[in-house]
Design a protein around this motif. Structure first.
Motif, PDB file in Angstrom:
ATOM      1  N   ILE A  38       0.843  -1.200   0.000  1.00 54.80           N
ATOM      2  CA  ILE A  38       0.000   0.000   0.000  1.00 54.80           C
ATOM      3  C   ILE A  38       0.879   1.251   0.000  1.00 54.80           C
ATOM      4  O   ILE A  38       0.688   2.178  -0.804  1.00 54.80           O
ATOM      5  N   LEU A  39       1.848   1.292   0.906  1.00 53.75           N
ATOM      6  CA  LEU A  39       2.762   2.435   0.953  1.00 53.75           C
ATOM      7  C   LEU A  39       3.579   2.543  -0.330  1.00 53.75           C
ATOM      8  O   LEU A  39       3.829   3.645  -0.828  1.00 53.75           O
ATOM      9  N   SER A  40       3.992   1.397  -0.863  1.00 52.67           N
ATOM     10  CA  SER A  40       4.772   1.412  -2.102  1.00 52.67           C
ATOM     11  C   SER A  40       3.956   1.987  -3.257  1.00 52.67           C
ATOM     12  O   SER A  40       4.477   2.749  -4.083  1.00 52.67           O
ATOM     13  N   LEU A  41       2.681   1.626  -3.317  1.00 55.47           N
ATOM     14  CA  LEU A  41       1.801   2.217  -4.328  1.00 55.47           C
ATOM     15  C   LEU A  41       1.719   3.730  -4.145  1.00 55.47           C
ATOM     16  O   LEU A  41       1.777   4.496  -5.116  1.00 55.47           O
ATOM     17  N   GLY A  42       1.571   4.153  -2.895  1.00 54.41           N
ATOM     18  CA  GLY A  42       1.453   5.582  -2.620  1.00 54.41           C
ATOM     19  C   GLY A  42       2.675   6.366  -3.054  1.00 54.41           C
ATOM     20  O   GLY A  42       2.562   7.411  -3.708  1.00 54.41           O
ATOM     21  N   TRP A  43       3.867   5.860  -2.699  1.00 55.52           N
ATOM     22  CA  TRP A  43       5.100   6.536  -3.112  1.00 55.52           C
ATOM     23  C   TRP A  43       5.219   6.561  -4.635  1.00 55.52           C
ATOM     24  O   TRP A  43       5.642   7.567  -5.225  1.00 55.52           O
ATOM     25  N   SER A  44       4.852   5.465  -5.283  1.00 55.03           N
ATOM     26  CA  SER A  44       4.965   5.387  -6.744  1.00 55.03           C
ATOM     27  C   SER A  44       4.061   6.409  -7.421  1.00 55.03           C
ATOM     28  O   SER A  44       4.475   7.102  -8.362  1.00 55.03           O
ATOM     29  N   VAL A  45       2.826   6.500  -6.947  1.00 54.43           N
ATOM     30  CA  VAL A  45       1.880   7.461  -7.520  1.00 54.43           C
ATOM     31  C   VAL A  45       2.382   8.887  -7.315  1.00 54.43           C
ATOM     32  O   VAL A  45       2.313   9.727  -8.225  1.00 54.43           O
ATOM     33  N   MET A  46       2.909   9.173  -6.135  1.00 51.60           N
ATOM     34  CA  MET A  46       3.409  10.527  -5.868  1.00 51.60           C
ATOM     35  C   MET A  46       4.574  10.882  -6.781  1.00 51.60           C
ATOM     36  O   MET A  46       4.654  12.001  -7.303  1.00 51.60           O
ATOM     37  N   MET A  47       5.487   9.944  -6.987  1.00 48.03           N
ATOM     38  CA  MET A  47       6.659  10.239  -7.817  1.00 48.03           C
ATOM     39  C   MET A  47       6.276  10.443  -9.280  1.00 48.03           C
ATOM     40  O   MET A  47       6.749  11.385  -9.931  1.00 48.03           O
ATOM     41  N   LEU A  48       5.426   9.575  -9.802  1.00 46.22           N
ATOM     42  CA  LEU A  48       4.991   9.745 -11.186  1.00 46.22           C
ATOM     43  C   LEU A  48       4.181  11.032 -11.343  1.00 46.22           C
ATOM     44  O   LEU A  48       4.310  11.733 -12.357  1.00 46.22           O
ATOM     45  N   SER A  49       3.369  11.339 -10.353  1.00 47.88           N
ATOM     46  CA  SER A  49       2.582  12.576 -10.401  1.00 47.88           C
ATOM     47  C   SER A  49       3.496  13.795 -10.377  1.00 47.88           C
ATOM     48  O   SER A  49       3.263  14.778 -11.095  1.00 47.88           O
ATOM     49  N   ALA A  50       4.546  13.736  -9.553  1.00 51.76           N
ATOM     50  CA  ALA A  50       5.484  14.857  -9.465  1.00 51.76           C
ATOM     51  C   ALA A  50       6.175  15.094 -10.805  1.00 51.76           C
ATOM     52  O   ALA A  50       6.329  16.240 -11.256  1.00 51.76           O
ATOM     53  N   LEU A  51       6.589  14.014 -11.462  1.00 53.24           N
ATOM     54  CA  LEU A  51       7.238  14.147 -12.767  1.00 53.24           C
ATOM     55  C   LEU A  51       6.256  14.662 -13.818  1.00 53.24           C
ATOM     56  O   LEU A  51       6.619  15.458 -14.700  1.00 53.24           O
TER      57      LEU A  51
END
Length: 339
Positions: free
Chosen positions: A86-99
């Motif tokens: 769950i946390l890994s999904l959250g970090w992944s979404v945030m990073m792709l969103s930031a880019l």
């Protein structure tokens, strides 16, 4: 306790689902679904893109898990010890969103400039996210991390998060950007020869970022006092890892330039791992590298024959260096291709 019991039970994190944990799980899953619905319309191979960033996050989460606990997300939310998908999904979404946001903010800027903007966006989002999980009781730090903290809080997170989050992010986002070049088939000239000083500095910065991240987890001892540049980070050990990565990369680029980028990446990584693993074993055996109690507590007790390196470290070495190499190669490609 046998190997499989230790693997499944892991550390003593409390996995009982709380109301806060349930709401957090639901929020992350909904956010991921919404993000992916939009993301798949913006890029080719959306699953592959997401898989790359998620792989980078999981590499970091799995092998730095002794540095913190992630309790109360529900037993279903963990796939290895206290590493939560769950946390890994959250970090992944945030990073792709930031880019993605960086591309919207500065569409005409060069690749590295947009990457920098994305890193700033991710740092802000990451600090907010860390503040939230701490406030909800879904994050706790290991004793070794507490010992390294200054005790100063900024926006309800430790001051050190101001450099931890961008360092954590730059390694994973750089890894993702490098492989996204390959995935999208973007044309790129080979890394130019003769840029030794520049490339060495890029590798040095990438390795230092990595060393900074894992500093609370492993202690470098018995080295000359003058060699320590920050806490127990030694210029001697860090310099050796830098030299190893730089030489391996240079040799592969020199003798295997005709091979594809993925082939050269794997060759470089294998060369690094073959040299680094026995050296890490020697350093551990002679007391130069001492892993903290939070890390050794989670070791399953299996070591690599002859080297004596714990099996967790054997797997961690190539995976960590994959992040370092990805960031280094991404920056070099951008500079060589004037992106």
């Amino acid at each position: 306790m046998d190997f499989f019991s230790n693997l499944n039970l892991g550390c003593a994190v409390n996995k009982v689902l709380t109301t806060e944990g349930m709401l957090f799980d639901i929020f992350v899953l909904l956010a991921t679904a919404i993000f992916f619905f939009v993301f798949k319309r913006k890029v080719k191979y959306p699953l592959a893109h997401f898989g790359i960033i998620l792989s980078g996050v999981l590499i970091f989460e799995m092998f730095t898990s002794p540095m913190w606990d992630n309790p109360h997300l529900g037993a279903f939310a963990y796939f290895y010890k206290d590493v939560s998908w769950i946390l890994s999904l959250g970090w992944s979404v945030m990073m792709l969103s930031a880019l993605w946001i960086a591309d919207l903010i500065a569409p005409k800027a060069k690749e590295l400039a947009r990457f920098g903007v994305g890193l700033v966006v991710m740092t802000i989002a990451g600090i907010i996210a860390e503040s939230v999980v701490l406030a909800l009781g879904l994050r706790a730090y290991a004793p070794e991390v507490h010992a390294a903290l200054s005790g100063i809080m900024v926006a309800n997170v430790p001051l050190e998060a101001l450099y931890y989050i961008p360092v954590f992010s730059v390694l994973i986002m750089g890894f993702y950007k490098y492989w996204s070049f390959i995935l999208d088939g973007r044309p790129a000239v080979p890394i130019k020869k003769g840029r030794f000083v520049r490339n060495f500095l890029i590798v040095a910065l990438s390795v230092f970022f990595f060393e900074l991240m894992i500093e609370p987890m492993v202690e470098n001892r018995l080295l000359p006092e003058w060699s320590y540049i920050y806490r127990d980070i030694s210029i001697l050990l860090t310099g050796f890892w830098v030299l190893l990565v730089f030489v391996a990369e240079a040799l592969v680029e020199r003798f295997f330039a005709a091979h594809s980028l993925p082939d050269r990446f794997v060759m470089t990584l294998l060369a690094i791992a073959v040299v680094a693993t026995p050296i890490e074993g020697w350093l551990i055996g002679h007391g130069f590298r001492v892993y903290g109690e939070s890390a050794t507590r989670d070791f399953v007790g299996i070591s690599m024959p002859f080297s004596g390196v714990p099996i967790e470290v054997v797997f961690a070495i190539p995976l960590y260096f994959a992040l370092i190499l990805g960031l280094s190669k991404f920056v070099q490609l951008c500079l060589d291709n004037k992106r």
